[in-house]
Design an enzyme around this catalytic site. Structure first.
Site, PDB file in Angstrom:
ATOM      1  N   HIS A  17       0.886  -1.191  -0.050  1.00 45.25           N
ATOM      2  CA  HIS A  17       0.163   0.200   0.042  1.00 45.25           C
ATOM      3  C   HIS A  17       0.947   1.130  -0.093  1.00 45.25           C
ATOM      4  CE1 HIS A  17      -3.707   2.154   1.814  1.00 45.25           C
ATOM      5  NE2 HIS A  17      -3.262   2.934   0.992  1.00 45.25           N
ATOM      6  N   GLU A  62      -2.927  -1.923  -3.300  1.00 42.16           N
ATOM      7  CA  GLU A  62      -4.131  -1.167  -2.748  1.00 42.16           C
ATOM      8  C   GLU A  62      -3.481   0.417  -2.738  1.00 42.16           C
ATOM      9  OE1 GLU A  62      -3.811  -2.068   2.076  1.00 42.16           O
ATOM     10  OE2 GLU A  62      -4.704  -3.577   0.743  1.00 42.16           O
ATOM     11  N   HIS A 102      -7.985  -6.368   7.339  1.00 42.70           N
ATOM     12  CA  HIS A 102      -8.025  -5.542   8.231  1.00 42.70           C
ATOM     13  C   HIS A 102      -8.301  -6.224   9.587  1.00 42.70           C
ATOM     14  CE1 HIS A 102      -7.354  -1.556   9.480  1.00 42.70           C
ATOM     15  NE2 HIS A 102      -7.839  -1.774  10.486  1.00 42.70           N
TER      16      HIS A 102
END
Length: 237
Positions: free
Chosen positions: A43, A70, A190
């Site tokens: 990310h 991401e 997550h």
């Protein structure tokens, strides 16, 4: 079988805290693959406080498993993804200053924007995933926008799981069923860890992929990276 994608942002955080190139992020990514990871997630954020754009360019030609990038689809992010062409791009609604992704897209409100971005990536042959809450309407509008997959934001599940696992998993099962009915692939991520991952998998066995970084890298401090990846893979059997 649900694939395990290891998010290596925390490795880059450790490197950046000291400067230099220890630990080497690309080597860790390749080691994760050799230890059994099915994919690597990064990310890159605008301030490059962990993964840097240079890391993305360096590791892309060396990786043998699936590569997932991401991030928020800013012009700079879109440019990076189109140049690197990962197997998958996951869109998150993060502000640049956010510590971590802590909410899913309002796909209904952002339908036009997401449709344009998803179409751009689809034309480049990149599989798309949209980060959403376990909400049927948000899943439905992700499908309308043209996403290939949704990634369910699992922090609410992880928070409630220790006390009330059945209540925690319930909305995720419903959202997962909606995704399946609409023909969407299904990812999750997550705050997933060795305590809650297997329960998620048993209740939603058609998950395509889970992306795990913080907990996995933290566990590796005690167990070692190879043993930790094997333990997470065991949760997905």
């Amino acid at each position: 079988m649900t694939k395990l994608s290891v998010n290596i942002n925390k490795v880059a955080t450790i490197r950046n805290a000291r400067g230099g190139d220890t630990p080497n992020v690309t080597k860790v990514a390749l080691d994760c693959e050799s230890f059994g990871a099915d994919g690597i997630t990064v990310h890159p954020r605008p301030d490059e406080r962990h993964i840097r754009r240079a890391d993305v360019y360096e590791m892309r030609p060396l990786l043998r498993t699936e590569f997932n990038i991401e991030g928020y689809p800013s012009p700079e992010f879109i440019e990076l993804v189109l140049q690197v062409k990962p197997h998958q791009v996951t869109l998150v609604p993060d502000e640049p200053s956010q510590i971590t992704s802590n909410a899913g897209w309002d796909t209904k409100r952002n339908l036009e924007f997401l449709t344009e971005v998803l179409d751009l990536f689809a034309k480049a042959g990149i599989r798309t995933s949209v980060f959403v809450a376990a909400d049927n309407e948000m899943v439905e509008y992700a499908a309308k926008a043209g996403a290939d997959r949704v990634e369910l934001y699992t922090e609410p599940y992880a928070t409630l799981f220790p006390k009330e696992p059945e209540l925690a998993i319930a909305p995720f099962i419903e959202a997962a069923k909606t995704a399946r009915r609409l023909g969407l692939g299904l990812n999750a991520g997550h705050d997933l860890n060795l305590q809650n991952l297997n329960y998620l998998y048993k209740n939603i066995p058609w998950l395509d992929e889970v992306s795990i970084g913080h907990a996995l890298i933290s566990d590796a401090l005690y167990l070692g990276l190879e043993k930790t990846i094997r333990a997470y893979k065991d949760c997905l059997r």
